[in-house]
Design a protein around this motif. Structure first.
Motif, short mmCIF file in Angstrom:
data_model
loop_
_atom_site.label_atom_id
_atom_site.label_comp_id
_atom_site.label_asym_id
_atom_site.label_seq_id
_atom_site.Cartn_x
_atom_site.Cartn_y
_atom_site.Cartn_z
N GLU A 142 35.06 58.55 37.76
CA GLU A 142 35.40 57.89 39.01
C GLU A 142 36.42 56.77 38.75
O GLU A 142 36.50 56.22 37.66
CB GLU A 142 34.14 57.31 39.66
CG GLU A 142 33.16 58.37 40.15
CD GLU A 142 32.03 57.77 40.94
OE1 GLU A 142 31.22 58.54 41.47
OE2 GLU A 142 31.92 56.53 41.01
N ARG A 143 37.15 56.46 39.81
CA ARG A 143 38.08 55.35 39.72
C ARG A 143 37.31 54.05 39.54
O ARG A 143 36.27 53.84 40.16
CB ARG A 143 38.92 55.29 40.99
CG ARG A 143 40.04 54.30 40.98
CD ARG A 143 40.86 54.41 42.25
NE ARG A 143 40.05 54.12 43.42
CZ ARG A 143 40.42 54.40 44.67
NH1 ARG A 143 41.57 55.00 44.89
NH2 ARG A 143 39.64 54.10 45.68
N GLU A 144 37.84 53.17 38.70
CA GLU A 144 37.19 51.89 38.47
C GLU A 144 38.20 50.76 38.58
O GLU A 144 39.39 50.93 38.29
CB GLU A 144 36.53 51.84 37.09
CG GLU A 144 37.50 51.96 35.93
CD GLU A 144 36.83 51.73 34.59
OE1 GLU A 144 35.67 51.28 34.54
OE2 GLU A 144 37.48 52.01 33.56
N GLY A 145 37.71 49.61 39.00
CA GLY A 145 38.57 48.44 39.12
C GLY A 145 38.82 47.82 37.77
O GLY A 145 37.92 47.74 36.93
N VAL A 146 40.05 47.39 37.55
CA VAL A 146 40.45 46.76 36.29
C VAL A 146 40.56 45.25 36.48
O VAL A 146 40.10 44.47 35.65
CB VAL A 146 41.79 47.34 35.82
CG1 VAL A 146 42.31 46.58 34.61
CG2 VAL A 146 41.64 48.82 35.50
N GLY A 147 41.18 44.86 37.58
CA GLY A 147 41.35 43.44 37.84
C GLY A 147 42.16 43.23 39.09
O GLY A 147 42.59 44.19 39.74
N CYS A 148 42.34 41.97 39.46
CA CYS A 148 43.11 41.66 40.66
C CYS A 148 43.73 40.28 40.52
O CYS A 148 43.28 39.46 39.71
CB CYS A 148 42.25 41.75 41.91
SG CYS A 148 40.90 40.54 41.98
N ILE A 149 44.76 40.05 41.36
CA ILE A 149 45.43 38.77 41.37
C ILE A 149 45.63 38.37 42.83
O ILE A 149 45.98 39.20 43.68
CB ILE A 149 46.77 38.84 40.61
CG1 ILE A 149 47.44 37.47 40.54
CG2 ILE A 149 47.72 39.90 41.19
CD1 ILE A 149 48.60 37.42 39.53
N SER A 150 45.38 37.09 43.11
CA SER A 150 45.51 36.62 44.48
C SER A 150 46.97 36.56 44.91
O SER A 150 47.88 36.62 44.07
CB SER A 150 44.86 35.24 44.62
OG SER A 150 45.55 34.29 43.82
N SER A 151 47.18 36.41 46.21
CA SER A 151 48.54 36.43 46.75
C SER A 151 49.42 35.33 46.17
O SER A 151 50.61 35.53 45.94
CB SER A 151 48.50 36.32 48.27
OG SER A 151 47.78 35.15 48.66
N SER A 152 48.83 34.19 45.90
CA SER A 152 49.60 33.08 45.33
C SER A 152 49.74 33.20 43.82
O SER A 152 50.57 32.52 43.22
CB SER A 152 48.90 31.76 45.66
OG SER A 152 47.65 31.69 44.99
N GLY A 153 48.92 34.03 43.22
CA GLY A 153 48.90 34.13 41.76
C GLY A 153 48.01 33.10 41.11
O GLY A 153 47.89 33.07 39.89
N ALA A 154 47.37 32.28 41.93
CA ALA A 154 46.58 31.17 41.38
C ALA A 154 45.28 31.63 40.74
O ALA A 154 44.73 30.95 39.88
CB ALA A 154 46.28 30.16 42.48
N SER A 155 44.78 32.78 41.16
CA SER A 155 43.52 33.25 40.58
C SER A 155 43.60 34.72 40.22
O SER A 155 44.28 35.51 40.89
CB SER A 155 42.36 33.01 41.55
OG SER A 155 42.48 33.81 42.69
N THR A 156 42.93 35.05 39.14
CA THR A 156 42.83 36.43 38.69
C THR A 156 41.37 36.71 38.33
O THR A 156 40.62 35.80 37.98
CB THR A 156 43.70 36.69 37.45
OG1 THR A 156 43.39 35.72 36.43
CG2 THR A 156 45.18 36.58 37.78
N ASN A 157 41.02 37.95 38.43
CA ASN A 157 39.68 38.39 38.05
C ASN A 157 39.79 39.70 37.29
O ASN A 157 40.65 40.53 37.63
CB ASN A 157 38.80 38.59 39.29
CG ASN A 157 38.61 37.31 40.07
OD1 ASN A 157 37.96 36.39 39.63
ND2 ASN A 157 39.21 37.25 41.25
#
Length: 129
Positions: free
Chosen positions: A44-59
């Motif tokens: 199944e597809r899995e999440g790797v990470g994300c970045i907020s619109s401003s770039g201020a936060s990543t997960n």
């Protein structure tokens, strides 16, 4: 037409690095959270990470934390996924997705994908000796 295009995939040996790009056309990425997902054959597809619109936060997912880094250049309308210390289990098709437009900044998510309305076609990453 709103479009996301991933690039930068390829074949790399274990321990190597790749940088994936997610370029947007038809809309301004700076109003969107961007998520990255991957899908290995038969899984199944899995999440790797994300970045907020401003770039201020990543997960990041625990499986890539400390090895993968997200960044964005809103002037170039592009988000980057730097992948280091690659492992065979990182093999898969990598997709970027956009969540927005956002009227105000909010935390990005990658554990689910329902928030994301726009998806790229994916780029293949193969980690093998």
């Amino acid at each position: 037409q709103l479009q996301l295009v991933e690039s930068g995939g390829g074949l790399v040996q274990p321990g190597g690095s790749l940088r994936l790009s997610c370029a947007a056309s038809g809309f301004a990425l700076n109003f969107y959270n961007i998520g990255w997902y991957r899908q290995a054959p038969g899984k199944e597809r899995e999440g790797v990470g994300c970045i907020s619109s401003s770039g201020a936060s990543t997960n990041y997912a625990d499986s890539v934390k400390g090895r993968f880094t997200l960044s964005r250049d809103n002037a170039k309308n592009t988000v980057y996924l730097q992948m280091n210390s690659l492992k065979p289990e990182d093999t898969g098709v990598y997709f970027c997705a956009a969540d927005g437009p956002l009227l105000m900044s909010r935390r990005c998510v990658f554990q689910t994908s329902d928030e994301y309305d726009y998806w790229g076609q994916g780029t293949q990453v193969t980690v093998s000796s």
